[in-house]
Design an enzyme around this catalytic site. Structure first.
Site, short mmCIF file in Angstrom:
data_model
loop_
_atom_site.label_atom_id
_atom_site.label_comp_id
_atom_site.label_asym_id
_atom_site.label_seq_id
_atom_site.Cartn_x
_atom_site.Cartn_y
_atom_site.Cartn_z
N SER A 1 0.83 -1.20 0.00
CA SER A 1 0.00 0.00 0.00
C SER A 1 0.87 1.26 0.00
CB SER A 1 -0.96 -0.05 1.20
OG SER A 1 -1.97 0.92 1.08
N ASP B 1 -10.18 -4.09 -5.68
CA ASP B 1 -9.54 -3.44 -4.54
C ASP B 1 -10.14 -2.04 -4.41
OD1 ASP B 1 -7.86 -2.15 -2.73
OD2 ASP B 1 -6.00 -2.88 -3.64
N HIS C 1 -7.49 -5.43 -0.44
CA HIS C 1 -6.30 -4.58 -0.48
C HIS C 1 -5.09 -5.22 0.18
CE1 HIS C 1 -4.24 -0.82 -1.05
NE2 HIS C 1 -4.05 -0.63 0.24
#
Length: 267
Positions: free
Chosen positions: A95, A217, A245
């Site tokens: 991320s 996502d 995610h």
């Protein structure tokens, strides 16, 4: 300051192997990589750490001014690499850590020789000609909700971020991780994350790069993965057979296989 204690550094795997640094995302800690470590440990020296403010890091080292910018987190990464005297390490960032890795690699190119971006997003807010997945109003509401009731926000957001509603235990684990984070520090990291714009930084990447995206996502839609791939010169894009995610938690086999293939190609 003892960097090892500050960032709760853990080193495992093959001490004679090339180094792989696993970096967690917002609201998480190094424990989120526990399903990936065994897949790398035989061949690589595996380094894990917690950003200041997360996990078992030294919370007294938190400085709002430093961590109000992704550069502050990138400096953490560089200092971890320096403390372990790593060279040409592969930085695996989940991320927002994917963008932190980009900044760290530019700051200390001798330390980081390749990047793996797991569900990356250089900008979460839509812009002209760019689909980040959120309007500015969405992000403002998200941050206001987080500030008003962090525990309630975590309970609502974590399962949505994780996806995989048929496996509620995954969302529950992420919720617990979010709730274990100091709310004031989490707010700083959240603002830094969701208001960031690292699109231009992607153009500076000059190391082998793997971009991993999921089929669905809500945080980093596939348009973002395509943008990252198109912007990072020579990068490889792999769409995992995974949703949500956090594929390293929800689909570790597919994630580990993609990372292992990339590492093998680097040799």
């Amino acid at each position: 300051m003892d960097i090892r204690r500050r960032n709760n550094i853990t080193v495992t795997g093959n001490p004679a192997g090339p180094a792989v640094v696993l970096a967690h995302g917002f609201g998480c800690d190094q424990n989120m990589w526990r399903l990936t470590v065994p897949a790398l440990a035989d061949t690589h020296r595996v380094v894990l750490f917690d950003y200041v403010g997360a996990g078992r890091s030294d919370l007294s080292a938190f400085q709002e001014e430093r961590y109000s910018s992704l550069d502050g987190y990138a400096q953490d990464v560089v200092e971890v690499c320096e403390a372990l005297d790593l060279t040409d390490a592969v930085f695996v960032g989940h991320s927002v850590s994917a963008m932190i890795g980009v900044l760290a690699a530019r700051r200390a190119p001798e330390r980081i020789g390749a990047l793996v971006m797991v569900a990356p997003s250089p900008r979460y807010i839509d812009d002209v000609g760019y689909h980040g997945g959120f309007g500015r109003e969405d992000i403002d509401e998200l941050l206001a909700s987080l500030e008003a009731n962090y525990l309630g926000w975590s309970a609502a957001m974590a399962p949505m971020i994780m996806g995989n509603p048929e496996r509620p235990e995954l969302g529950e684990e992420l919720t617990a991780s979010f709730c274990a984070t100091d709310p004031a520090m989490a707010l700083v990291f959240a603002r830094t994350t969701f208001l960031s714009d690292s699109r231009d930084d992607l153009k500076t990447v000059d190391v082998p790069t793997l971009v991993l995206e999921c089929t669905q996502d809500v945080i980093a839609p596939r348009a973002v993965g395509a943008f990252v791939h198109a912007t990072v010169p020579g990068s490889k894009l792999v769409t995992l057979d995974a949703t949500g995610h956090c594929p390293h938690m929800s689909a570790p086999e597919a994630t580990n296989e993609a990372i292992a293939e990339f590492l093998a190609d680097l040799r």
